[in-house]
Design a protein around this motif. Sequence first.
Motif, PDB file in Angstrom:
ATOM      1  N   GLU A  64       0.800  -1.222   0.000  1.00 53.18           N
ATOM      2  CA  GLU A  64       0.000   0.000   0.000  1.00 53.18           C
ATOM      3  C   GLU A  64       0.836   1.278   0.000  1.00 53.18           C
ATOM      4  OE1 GLU A  64      -3.010  -0.100   3.006  1.00 53.18           O
ATOM      5  OE2 GLU A  64      -3.775  -2.055   2.361  1.00 53.18           O
TER       6      GLU A  64
ATOM      7  N   GLU B 222      -5.529  -9.174  -6.985  1.00 50.35           N
ATOM      8  CA  GLU B 222      -6.247  -8.021  -6.441  1.00 50.35           C
ATOM      9  C   GLU B 222      -7.159  -7.509  -7.543  1.00 50.35           C
ATOM     10  OE1 GLU B 222      -6.284  -7.136  -3.370  1.00 50.35           O
ATOM     11  OE2 GLU B 222      -4.374  -7.755  -2.483  1.00 50.35           O
TER      12      GLU B 222
ATOM     13  N   SER C 245      -7.071  -4.298  -1.618  1.00 50.30           N
ATOM     14  CA  SER C 245      -5.798  -4.589  -0.972  1.00 50.30           C
ATOM     15  C   SER C 245      -6.058  -5.581   0.153  1.00 50.30           C
ATOM     16  CB  SER C 245      -5.165  -3.311  -0.412  1.00 50.30           C
ATOM     17  OG  SER C 245      -3.937  -3.595   0.229  1.00 50.30           O
TER      18      SER C 245
ATOM     19  N   TYR D  30       1.656   0.222  -4.622  1.00 53.80           N
ATOM     20  CA  TYR D  30       0.470   0.863  -5.194  1.00 53.80           C
ATOM     21  C   TYR D  30       0.748   2.305  -5.649  1.00 53.80           C
ATOM     22  CZ  TYR D  30      -2.925  -2.889  -4.278  1.00 53.80           C
ATOM     23  OH  TYR D  30      -3.640  -4.067  -4.298  1.00 53.80           O
TER      24      TYR D  30
END
Length: 215
Positions: free
Chosen positions: A11, A92, A68, A15
Amino acid sequence: MDLAAIRKIREKDVYPELFGEANRPPFKLQQEVFGAFGDVEVDAHWLEFQICEFKPTTERASWLYVTSGYSDPQGVDPADYNPNGESGVGVEFFLETEEKADWAIMRLQSLLTYDLLLADGQVDGEPLAFHDVIPLNHPVDGNDRCQIMNMVMIPPERPPEAFSLPSGNVMLAGFVGITNAERDFAAEFGMEHLTDKLRAAGACPLTLPKRESVV
């Protein structure tokens, strides 16, 4: 490197590099979302899954919503992480929209929940695969005038198609909304023919609640 470290890498590092700047803090999957599927058992780990919202970038004009958590290596000892294998379930999900949209967060939460319950055997059927049609039984954005009543799982239209974590590899799978008429067209002529029409109309990979049917 434990599970918390893997989540942080995904994250905070992966990402943003792939999708750009997050617009708001992630939205955790809520217990109430599971209630729509009846009396089901909810794994506490599932409630740690999140939906991340990303602003448009210079490379991508759309708003992007990405799950996530599915790629968490839950229950795996860090000593057994296999960078060449799958991290967690190895997928995902994502959904693209033209505008910032709270309905997209709720829709992606519901789709994620549905697949979790399919994979866990609490809902009849196989886990979702590319070109599967998921009926919503209501408009995608909750507006009665909206014709988008179904979602289809699609591969990414552009990079990235996958990413890697220290715990393994993760593919990306998207969803795009279609009308009932488009669903019927795909059943007769094939999903590839439909997605060609959607792309030509600018309706794939974007889900556009206000659009008319392309067939």
